[in-house]
Structure formats: C-alpha cells, structure tokens
Design a protein around this motif. Structure first.
Motif, short mmCIF file in Angstrom:
data_model
loop_
_atom_site.label_atom_id
_atom_site.label_comp_id
_atom_site.label_asym_id
_atom_site.label_seq_id
_atom_site.Cartn_x
_atom_site.Cartn_y
_atom_site.Cartn_z
N ASP A 154 0.80 -1.23 0.00
CA ASP A 154 0.00 0.00 0.00
C ASP A 154 0.83 1.27 0.00
N ALA A 155 2.16 1.14 0.02
CA ALA A 155 3.03 2.31 0.00
C ALA A 155 4.24 2.02 -0.88
N LEU A 156 4.72 3.07 -1.52
CA LEU A 156 5.89 3.00 -2.40
C LEU A 156 6.92 4.00 -1.92
N ALA A 157 8.18 3.57 -1.82
CA ALA A 157 9.28 4.47 -1.51
C ALA A 157 10.08 4.73 -2.78
N SER A 158 10.44 5.99 -3.00
CA SER A 158 11.28 6.35 -4.14
C SER A 158 12.52 7.06 -3.63
N GLY A 159 13.67 6.70 -4.22
CA GLY A 159 14.92 7.36 -3.86
C GLY A 159 15.49 8.09 -5.06
N GLY A 160 15.99 9.30 -4.83
CA GLY A 160 16.47 10.11 -5.93
C GLY A 160 17.92 10.53 -5.77
N MET A 161 18.51 10.92 -6.88
CA MET A 161 19.86 11.46 -6.85
C MET A 161 19.89 12.86 -6.24
N ASP A 162 18.72 13.37 -5.88
CA ASP A 162 18.63 14.64 -5.16
C ASP A 162 18.84 14.46 -3.65
N GLY A 163 19.08 13.22 -3.22
CA GLY A 163 19.30 12.96 -1.80
C GLY A 163 18.04 12.79 -0.99
N ARG A 164 16.89 12.71 -1.63
CA ARG A 164 15.63 12.57 -0.92
C ARG A 164 15.01 11.18 -1.15
#
Length: 423
Positions: free
Chosen positions: A128-138
């Motif tokens: 029910d939840a998705l985590a996303s990681g970015g090259m922006d450090g977030r």
C-alpha cells in the motif's frame, strides 16, 4: 579482516502480513512510536494500443518517461500494479494488462517532487506504499492507491543509491553516496538511525529477512561489508581487506535464513560471508575465464536461490550469469549462461527455479537454475536494461531501460503482441 561486535539476539516484535497497519508495534524495540495511516491498494495506470512498427516481444510498453528508466518495482499484493522511475526526475504508478486498461483507460499516477533522477523504488510488504529514492538525496513515500506523497524523508547529503523496507513494518532504509545509510519511520518521517562508518558510497544493502540486522556494502574507496544493530545504530561486524573484495561493492543479497550474505564487486569475484563470525566462506571464481566470471569485470547482481538449497548466482559485465554450487567444501560452477553483452540485473521467479536477467544489449532472458538452460529470450528494448521486477505470480517480468521505456514480457504460453501505456 572481520571485526565482530556485540551480539544482536533480539528481534523486532513480529507481525504477520495484514497487520502492518499496526506497524507501531514493530517499532517497540526502536526509538519512538507512531500512528499508522490506512493505505489501500492502488488501481490506477494502464496499457494502450499496439505498436507494430518495430519487432517487440513485450505485451505492454510504458512510454510516459522522457528519459531513461532506471528503477522499476512490482507491488507484492496487487498483481497488476507497478511503478517506474527515471532520469526525467519522475516516477509513475500504473497497471498492467488489458483488464486494467479497460478499467482505467490507460490512466497513470505521476509522482513528482524529485529534483534529480529517480534511481530506486520499492513497495512495502503490504503493497500500500511505495518508496522512491532520488539522486537529489531525498526519499519520498507515496500512497500506492492515490499517488499522494505521504512523507519526504530527508537527511542524506548526496544521491540515494537504494531503498528497502523492513520486512515486518513500515520502516524505510536507504543508502547514500555520502557514505551513510539512513532509517526512517515512514508515516511520520522521523529519522530512527543514521549508520555511519563507511569510507565510500553505500552502494548496496538492506534488512536481514528476520528483521534483526541492517547490512550495508561500501563502494569505491571502501570495499567493506558492515552489519548494524538497527535499534542502537552500532556496527556489530565489519568485513574488509584480504580475503574480501579488492574493489568497491556493487550488490549484495542476504540468505533467507539470515545467516550469510553474498556480495558482488568491481573486482569480479563474488564472496560469501558468514554473518555469525564474519568469515569469508567462499570466493567464487577468480582463477581464470573458465571458472566463473572474468576478473576485473564488475559483478552487477548476486543472489541466493530461493528454491534450490546451496545454490547461488551472480551476473556481470562479462556477459555471464554464473550458477554456483555451495554445497561442497569448495564452491564450484554449476552452469554458465552467456549473454551477448554485460548483464545488469537479475530477478528470481517467486515459485519456480527460474531467474530473469537484463542485459546491456536490451534483451531480457529467463534461465533454469537447475540446468542453466535458456527458457526464453525477449527483445523490444533499444538500449541497456537498467532494472527488473517480477509479478507476484511469476507470469510477467517488467524491465526498465535506458531507451526511456518500461516493457512487460509474459511467461504465459501465447503471450505476445504489443501494447503501450502512457499518460
């Protein structure tokens, strides 16, 4: 060199699936508690009309991204729900299959807010939840049903390398290029631990399957494996130097019984390490081109078989998927599966002894881990495959590519044709 620390014998409070909404209980041994929101399964996204202009074995092609697709994920509880992330700083949630297209008209959920490449995605165990990681450090946490951003998890001072969820609760773990790993409570955004000690980017890692430990691997300039107590943040084990890797780690997998890890490195020689005492129990290859990988060709993906005892696998830029027999006193090559170009990813079938590989040549292939036989080869991507995910029933495999598309390939007899999904 192995440096054991204090034992970590106490697990998190266990929960069964379906109880994850009460995720505060799984955090009772950690710092703080929090109320969990009810997050329902998503039903948006879709697939569209056929593209017959080019040879394409996929059943659906998602063309919503405007640049390379570097991360894909498949919801573990909703068989047709997937997510993709790319160099256009966006992620999407969408659905696979004709039924989904008829229900939604090809609608998708666009997840904005990152200011650099979305390079990592993971659904939680409840789906029910998705985590996303970015090259922006977030790291951002999204409600899968609506695409609503629940939290923005901040802390890393450089690009996020990977994201993982705790197997029994809504806790997010991420490794970063600033030499640290971070752990947050997803619902509140509270930082629970910062794992600091690597001297290079934290290029790979995750929770142990039993939830008792955090394991991380360091990249260039570090080349170490570290095990952490998630409650105290203490490093309980460090493996570094001879006979471990001579170059930065690129990937790792933790055995389902949480007793060992297999790691891959830029040195091209996968290692198996006992988590009980930190000893390197197997160096896989490194003795010439006829035994495993060609040296100094980076290993890009490793895994313990989920279906065959004492079997592991590794894939690398030498174009080889190598199946290893770990049952004897000395590990040996079980089979070598050759690709035309380097292999970037592997993903296992959930119920059968099969493994999928993605290659720089754009192909996706399926291999029998008992024999090394090629079961199927799919083409359709025009550039390197960057990530893979497999549906919960094992019937479909999703590939994200440098060509800016994500394609779904079918294991079902009679599968084929063409489809395209996009906003």
């Amino acid at each position: 060199m192995a440096t054991p620390g204090s034992d970590n014998d106490e697990a998190f409070v266990g929960l069964t699936e379906g109880q994850l909404e009460e995720g505060a209980q799984v955090l009772a041994d950690l710092e703080g508690t929090a109320e969990e929101e009810d997050m329902s399964d998503g039903e948006d996204g879709g697939a569209g009309p056929a593209d017959e202009d080019l040879e394409d074995d996929s059943i659906h092609a998602f063309e919503g991204h405007t640049e390379g697709v570097y991360a894909v994920a498949w919801c573990p509880t909703q068989p047709d729900l997937v997510a993709t992330g790319g160099a256009d700083d966006r992620a999407f949630i969408w659905r696979v299959g004709q039924d989904a297209y008829e229900q939604t008209g090809g609608a998708t959920l666009e997840l904005g807010g990152h200011s650099d490449t979305v390079c990592a995605l993971a659904f939680n165990a409840a789906g029910d939840a998705l985590a996303s990681g970015g090259m922006d450090g977030r790291v951002k946490v999204w409600e899968a049903a609506s695409g609503r951003c629940i939290q923005t998890l901040e802390g890393p001072g450089d690009a996020v390398e990977w994201v993982r969820w705790h197997p029994k609760g809504n806790v997010v773990l991420a490794g970063a290029s600033d030499f640290t790993a971070w752990m947050w409570l997803a619902q509140t955004g509270a930082c629970m631990q910062v794992f600091s000690g690597h001297s290079g980017a934290v290029t790979c890692g995750g929770f142990s399957p039993d939830g008792k430990a955090v394991v991380t691997g360091g990249g260039e300039g570090d080349a170490s494996l570290r095990v952490w107590n998630p409650k105290s943040g203490e490093c309980t084990l460090t493996v570094q130097g001879h006979p471990y890797h001579t170059a930065g780690l690129t990937c790792l997998d933790i055995h389902p019984d949480s007793t060992a890890i297999i790691s891959g490195s830029e040195d091209g020689v996968p290692k198996v390490v006992s988590l009980a005492h930190g000893r390197v129990v197997a160096s896989l290859g490194g003795h010439g081109a006829d035994q495993g990988h060609m040296e100094d060709n980076s290993t890009e993906a490793v895994a313990f078989s989920r279906h065959l005892p004492h079997v592991a696998m590794s894939a690398g830029m030498d174009g080889r998927l190598v199946l290893w027999d770990l049952g004897a006193a000395v590990a040996s090559t079980r089979a070598t599966c050759q690709h035309e170009e380097g292999v970037t990813r592997l993903a296992q079938h959930p119920t059968q002894p099969l493994v999928f590989t993605g290659s720089v040549d754009g192909s996706v292939q399926c291999w029998d881990t008992r024999t090394g036989a090629n079961v199927r080869t799919w083409r359709g991507h025009r550039d390197a495959v960057q990530d893979l995910a497999v549906s919960p029933d094992g019937n479909w495999v999703l590939a994200g590519s440098e060509d800016g598309t994500a394609r779904v390939f079918s294991m079902l007899v009679g599968g084929g044709g063409g489809g395209r999904a996009g906003p």
